[in-house]
Write an enzyme that holds these catalytic residues in place. Structure first.
Site, PDB file in Angstrom:
ATOM      1  N   ASP A 146       3.969  -0.323  -8.504  1.00 33.48           N
ATOM      2  CA  ASP A 146       3.793   0.296  -9.820  1.00 33.48           C
ATOM      3  C   ASP A 146       4.303   1.729  -9.967  1.00 33.48           C
ATOM      4  O   ASP A 146       5.102   2.025 -10.828  1.00 33.48           O
ATOM      5  CB  ASP A 146       2.309   0.274 -10.202  1.00 33.48           C
ATOM      6  N   GLU A 164      -7.488  -2.248  -0.069  1.00 35.19           N
ATOM      7  CA  GLU A 164      -6.233  -2.538  -0.776  1.00 35.19           C
ATOM      8  C   GLU A 164      -5.032  -1.878  -0.087  1.00 35.19           C
ATOM      9  O   GLU A 164      -3.996  -2.493   0.101  1.00 35.19           O
ATOM     10  CB  GLU A 164      -6.374  -2.041  -2.226  1.00 35.19           C
TER      11      GLU A 164
HETATM   12  C1  DGY Z   1      -2.826  -2.449 -11.932  1.00 38.97           C
HETATM   13  O1  DGY Z   1      -3.503  -2.628 -12.954  1.00 38.97           O
HETATM   14  O2  DGY Z   1      -2.917  -1.465 -11.213  1.00 38.97           O
HETATM   15  C2  DGY Z   1      -1.907  -3.495 -11.524  1.00 38.97           C
HETATM   16  O3  DGY Z   1      -1.189  -3.151 -10.378  1.00 38.97           O
HETATM   17  C3  DGY Z   1      -0.962  -3.836 -12.622  1.00 38.97           C
HETATM   18  O4  DGY Z   1      -0.604  -5.135 -12.393  1.00 38.97           O
END
Ligand code: DGY
Length: 429
Positions: free
Chosen positions: A167, A397
């Site tokens: 992201d 994560e």
């Molecule tokens: C988030 O919401 O952080 C996700 O990675 C988007 O898919």
């Protein structure tokens, strides 16, 4: 999690605990729906102890597939109010039930289906499952080639940084700066679960929201979005994953007597392989992504470059050598590898999501590629590093490459899955 004895059992319990009826949420609260590439990894985790549940994960994912072939990055099977942006924000419910997002994610699924079918103990079940999944996978891959590479360049484009899976990677800083920030009010939910210093910045979210609104306002029209989207990037990592998956899909088609589709996918993979070779940057000594709106090469040093081996690109011995030297250099610079951004790069932040932290599933993908290319020692180093991060930090994560601390969501499904099928100790001692 210092003792090895309960490792596998605890990992299984994470998947079982995150099961919502045939699909697995990535992490309770923070991500309460089904995510596309998460589910692919997670299915392989389920495969180690419940084969029919593993196949079910993918069936449920494809419940979100659009008529166009798009396999969305989130499937909103049931409502939940702990995540932004939820289904009403994406505005897709008139178009598809269950509602979904309107963008995709790295296409791991075909490769995972091939791996699952090769590991299956129940061959009959696997055959039936693959036969049902094949047409859906083909529609998804055709969608990538048709809608995301309409000019036939051999490289598909992303319209949103979330499609890359990485992201807020520094690689997207420049193209994202060209996106206007939204002026509308909205409330993030992620920072209620995770320290904001470990999540994307507000300025990034303002642009993520603008793009999401733009897709809805464009009526999800592929041609209009391709022409007018203020963000359009050929991501090296996603294209390498697509290349590998397209070859794996061709192989699955061959095994299931679909020779026409197999040839079609092989030809697509050949085009993609040729185009990917053009993303090598002499200056960076790495494969890099490209902003296809400006033609600029995005030279940020991110771990995606090491997906070249996973993608099974045909590269010269010289490039292989340079890439491997780069990989070893990255690993040597931090106590815990592999950081998502080079630790000396200007955008590196050890805590912030995709700007530095180590991601277990990325380590697995890169190690898969390394092992396949004959770089067994480097693959083993990544496995060892991932195992020790999870052993000390838990099923988190992502992890700080400098301290090893675990961050982000807890009881994280793909971390547990990776532990199960890849890096848990072989022997329970
Ligand atoms: C988030 O919401 O952080 C996700 O990675 C988007 O898919």
């Amino acid at each position: 999690m210092a003792d090895a004895a309960g490792w596998r059992e605890r990992a299984r319990r994470v998947l079982v605990g995150n099961d919502r009826g045939g699909y697995t949420v990535p992490s309770p609260g923070l991500y309460p729906f089904q995510w596309n590439w998460d589910s692919a990894v997670v299915a392989l985790g389920w495969m180690t102890f419940d084969e029919s549940r593993a196949w079910r994960e993918l069936d449920r994912l494809f419940e979100g597939q659009w008529d166009s072939g798009l396999l969305p990055h989130i499937v909103f099977h049931v409502p939940a109010d702990t995540y932004f942006p939820g289904p009403s924000e994406w505005g897709t419910s008139d178009r598809h039930q269950p509602p979904t997002s309107s963008i995709s994610q790295p296409p791991l699924a075909a490769t995972i289906v091939r791996m699952m079918s090769e590991r299956a103990l129940d061959a009959g079940l696997a055959n039936r499952a693959v036969a049902q999944l094949l047409p859906k996978l083909l529609r998804w891959h055709r969608w990538w080639f048709r809608e995301r590479d309409p000019e036939g360049t051999g490289l598909v484009v992303t319209f949103h940084p979330w499609e890359s899976g990485l992201d807020n990677s520094p690689a997207w800083d420049a193209p994202l700066a060209a996106v206007p920030p939204t002026s509308r009010a909205y409330a993030r939910r992620d920072t209620g679960f995770v320290d904001s210093a470990r999540r994307p910045r507000q300025a990034d979210y303002d642009r993520y929201v603008h793009l999401m609104d733009f897709f809805r306002q464009a009526g999800f029209d592929a041609g209009q979005i391709y022409a007018e989207c203020p963000y359009r990037v050929a991501d090296f990592g996603l294209n390498a994953i697509l290349l590998r998956a397209t070859e794996d899909l061709a192989e699955l088609c061959r095994r299931h007597g679909e020779s026409g589709a197999a040839e079609e996918m092989s030809a697509a993979a050949d085009r993609s392989r040729r185009a990917l070779a053009g993303l090598w940057s002499e200056k960076a000594g790495a494969y890099v992504s490209r902003d296809t709106r400006t033609g600029r090469s995005l030279e940020a040093r991110t771990h995606s470059t090491f997906l070249a081996w996973y993608g099974r690109m045909a590269q010269s011995a010289e490039i292989d050598r340079r890439l491997l030297a780069g990989f070893n250099d990255w690993l040597a610079r931090v106590p815990h590898g592999l950081p998502s951004t080079h630790p000396d790069a200007p955008g590196f932040e050890a805590q912030r999501y995709w700007r530095g932290p180590v991601w277990p599933h990325m380590n697995w993908l890169i190690a898969q590629g390394l092992a396949g290319a004959g770089h067994a020692a480097e693959a083993a180093a990544l496995r060892h590093s991932t195992r020790s991060l999870i052993a000390h930090g838990g099923f988190r994560e992502y992890f700080n490459p400098l301290t090893g601390e675990g961050y982000g969501g807890s009881d994280f499904s793909w971390t547990a899955a990776v532990a199960l099928f890849w890096c848990a100790p072989e022997k329970i001692s």
